[in-house]
Write a protein that holds these residues in place. Structure first.
Motif, short mmCIF file in Angstrom:
data_model
loop_
_atom_site.label_atom_id
_atom_site.label_comp_id
_atom_site.label_asym_id
_atom_site.label_seq_id
_atom_site.Cartn_x
_atom_site.Cartn_y
_atom_site.Cartn_z
N GLY A 87 -21.82 -20.25 -28.48
CA GLY A 87 -21.60 -19.32 -29.57
C GLY A 87 -22.62 -19.53 -30.67
O GLY A 87 -23.54 -20.34 -30.55
N GLU A 88 -22.44 -18.84 -31.75
CA GLU A 88 -23.38 -18.92 -32.87
C GLU A 88 -23.54 -20.32 -33.42
O GLU A 88 -24.63 -20.74 -33.79
CB GLU A 88 -22.95 -17.99 -34.00
CG GLU A 88 -23.34 -16.56 -33.79
CD GLU A 88 -22.99 -15.71 -35.01
OE1 GLU A 88 -23.10 -16.22 -36.15
OE2 GLU A 88 -22.59 -14.57 -34.78
N GLU A 89 -22.46 -21.08 -33.49
CA GLU A 89 -22.47 -22.38 -34.15
C GLU A 89 -22.72 -23.56 -33.21
O GLU A 89 -23.05 -24.65 -33.67
CB GLU A 89 -21.15 -22.60 -34.89
CG GLU A 89 -20.87 -21.57 -35.96
CD GLU A 89 -21.90 -21.60 -37.08
OE1 GLU A 89 -22.32 -22.71 -37.48
OE2 GLU A 89 -22.30 -20.51 -37.53
N HIS A 91 -24.27 -24.76 -29.21
CA HIS A 91 -24.93 -24.46 -27.95
C HIS A 91 -24.98 -25.70 -27.08
O HIS A 91 -25.05 -26.81 -27.60
CB HIS A 91 -26.37 -23.98 -28.19
CG HIS A 91 -26.45 -22.69 -28.91
ND1 HIS A 91 -26.42 -22.60 -30.28
CD2 HIS A 91 -26.55 -21.43 -28.45
CE1 HIS A 91 -26.50 -21.34 -30.63
NE2 HIS A 91 -26.58 -20.60 -29.54
#
Length: 156
Positions: A87-89, A91
């Motif tokens: 996700g965005e926050e 990896h």
């Protein structure tokens, strides 16, 4: 348990690094390593076999926090999808594909064969010089695959 695993994982990771592999993930008491991703290596099957032998030697010669360990190793050679996902926050670099699943199934099959390390026929064929003492276990129907897989056991 955590101390034992950390002790073993430290030694195992050093072996995999030394053989040119990368530890992709630690999952419970297991680890996943790659020998052709993210950096390519032409002799990756032989490197994986050598690392498997080194790992087996490690646990036969050493205790971890006073405990002897037994390993089950599965090695498969083939196509994988490798990359960073998440996700965005957060990896994570990981591997996907039939080859990854096959390696896991081979690791599990060690229980049935009373072996420590099973390699796929594709690994055997690609790393023949490193597998001269491997024992043919025959063609095995592996869970999740439609066709049988040639399987070989590495000796310690």
């Amino acid at each position: 348990m955590i101390t034992i695993l950390n002790s073993f994982f430290s030694a195992a990771t050093a072996i995999i690094d030394e053989r040119g592999g990368v530890v992709v993930n630690y999952i419970g008491d297991a680890l996943i390593a790659a020998f052709n991703a993210p950096l390519p290596a032409e002799d990756h099957p032989a490197r994986a076999v050598a690392a498997a032998r080194d790992l087996l030697a490690l646990v036969s010669l050493r205790e971890f926090e006073g405990h002897a360990l037994r390993l089950r190793i599965g090695v498969a050679t083939g196509q994988v999808a490798a990359g960073t996902v998440g996700g965005e926050e957060r990896h994570t670099y990981t591997l996907y594909g039939d080859t990854v699943n096959l390696a896991q199934r081979l690791e599990e099959l060690n229980k049935e064969f009373s072996t420590d390390c099973l390699i796929s026929g594709s690994t055997f064929n690609a790393a023949r010089e490193s597998c001269v003492d491997a024992v043919a276990m025959g063609s095995v129907q592996v869970r999740g695959r439609q066709t049988a897989v040639e399987v070989f056991a590495l000796r310690r």
